[in-house]
Design a protein around this motif. Structure first.
Motif, PDB file in Angstrom:
ATOM      1  N   GLY A  52      -1.490  -7.336   2.044  1.00 48.68           N
ATOM      2  CA  GLY A  52      -2.144  -6.438   1.109  1.00 48.68           C
ATOM      3  C   GLY A  52      -2.589  -6.989   0.233  1.00 48.68           C
ATOM      4  O   GLY A  52      -3.532  -6.235  -0.808  1.00 48.68           O
ATOM      5  N   ASP A  53      -2.540  -8.096  -0.376  1.00 44.96           N
ATOM      6  CA  ASP A  53      -3.017  -8.631  -1.705  1.00 44.96           C
ATOM      7  C   ASP A  53      -4.323  -8.808  -1.435  1.00 44.96           C
ATOM      8  O   ASP A  53      -4.863  -9.307  -0.346  1.00 44.96           O
ATOM      9  CB  ASP A  53      -2.212  -9.994  -1.927  1.00 44.96           C
ATOM     10  N   VAL A  54      -5.218  -9.002  -2.599  1.00 44.41           N
ATOM     11  CA  VAL A  54      -6.667  -9.259  -2.391  1.00 44.41           C
ATOM     12  C   VAL A  54      -6.715 -10.340  -3.376  1.00 44.41           C
ATOM     13  O   VAL A  54      -6.229 -10.527  -4.640  1.00 44.41           O
ATOM     14  CB  VAL A  54      -7.336  -8.034  -3.262  1.00 44.41           C
ATOM     15  N   THR A 143     -14.401 -11.911  -1.792  1.00 50.68           N
ATOM     16  CA  THR A 143     -13.122 -11.076  -1.857  1.00 50.68           C
ATOM     17  C   THR A 143     -12.574 -10.769  -0.499  1.00 50.68           C
ATOM     18  O   THR A 143     -13.216  -9.992   0.330  1.00 50.68           O
ATOM     19  CB  THR A 143     -13.294  -9.930  -3.012  1.00 50.68           C
ATOM     20  N   ARG A 145      -8.880  -9.335   1.761  1.00 48.65           N
ATOM     21  CA  ARG A 145      -7.520  -8.589   1.562  1.00 48.65           C
ATOM     22  C   ARG A 145      -6.709  -9.282   2.742  1.00 48.65           C
ATOM     23  O   ARG A 145      -6.948  -9.546   3.931  1.00 48.65           O
ATOM     24  CB  ARG A 145      -7.684  -7.230   1.917  1.00 48.65           C
ATOM     25  N   ARG A 147      -4.223  -9.557   5.563  1.00 49.05           N
ATOM     26  CA  ARG A 147      -3.541  -8.503   6.476  1.00 49.05           C
ATOM     27  C   ARG A 147      -2.263  -9.104   7.126  1.00 49.05           C
ATOM     28  O   ARG A 147      -1.060  -8.543   7.322  1.00 49.05           O
ATOM     29  CB  ARG A 147      -4.576  -8.293   7.711  1.00 49.05           C
ATOM     30  N   VAL A 183     -13.156  -7.122   1.330  1.00 48.87           N
ATOM     31  CA  VAL A 183     -13.186  -5.891   0.592  1.00 48.87           C
ATOM     32  C   VAL A 183     -14.152  -5.553  -0.031  1.00 48.87           C
ATOM     33  O   VAL A 183     -15.395  -6.220  -0.389  1.00 48.87           O
ATOM     34  CB  VAL A 183     -12.191  -6.479  -0.520  1.00 48.87           C
TER      35      VAL A 183
END
Length: 183
Positions: A52-54, A143, A145, A147, A183
């Motif tokens: 979940g981090d970007v 950028t 994300r 998963r 993203v």
């Protein structure tokens, strides 16, 4: 609600070039995820990232086989181990001595090895997609994300991970991969 699609290759186990493997053109990049191998040098930087981090990441194609593409639309396929099969256009992103990049449906992907082709030449590449660093790759960073993370030991199925191990704790025989979505 946005639906995420991931392009994955099932068979054959190794990337293969040719117009018959994926006859349908890629519809576009909306919601399309990628799977990339994590190079040992990038593990320290990526270890802090969780699902979940970007993050801003540079991905590059480690090309194993490059051939001219005489027919067919752009295509892009990565499998669950980060192996890649793609068709696009060769472009230069730096000085004439740089390895260049591959453009597939408007997105540019850095190549790690030099290609003996003129800019604008259609090429097919079989290799792997890797999370990398360096100045040239940073020019093409995006950028993403996170998963999921997985570890593949030789001859074994992928093991899901919460995060990457430290470089010292990593299994040297294993390959680590990350699933990413734009993203």
């Amino acid at each position: 609600m946005t639906t995420t699609r991931t392009a994955t290759a099932r068979e054959p186990a190794e990337p293969a070039l040719g117009p018959s493997r994926y006859p349908l053109p890629l519809p576009g990049w909306d919601g399309l995820g990628v799977t990339a191998r994590v190079e040992p040098g990038a593990m320290t930087t990526l270890r802090r990232l969780r699902r979940g981090d970007v993050a801003e990441l540079a991905l590059a194609i480690l090309d194993r086989e490059v051939v001219p593409a005489f027919v067919g639309a752009d295509r892009w396929r990565t499998d669950e181990r980060g192996r890649l099969d793609a068709r696009g256009t060769f472009v230069r992103v730096g000085p004439a001595c740089s390895p260049g990049a591959m453009e597939v449906l408007g997105r540019r992907w850095a190549l790690t090895e030099g290609v003996d082709a003129r800019p604008g030449t259609r090429i097919e590449v079989a290799g792997t997609l890797d999370v990398t660093g360096g100045d040239r790759a940073a020019q093409l960073s995006r950028t993403w994300r996170v998963r999921s993370w997985r570890r593949y030991a030789p001859g074994r199925a992928g093991v899901p991970l919460a995060t990457l191990p430290s470089r010292d704790d990593a299994d040297p025989a294993a390959r680590y991969v990350v699933d990413l979505e734009p993203v």
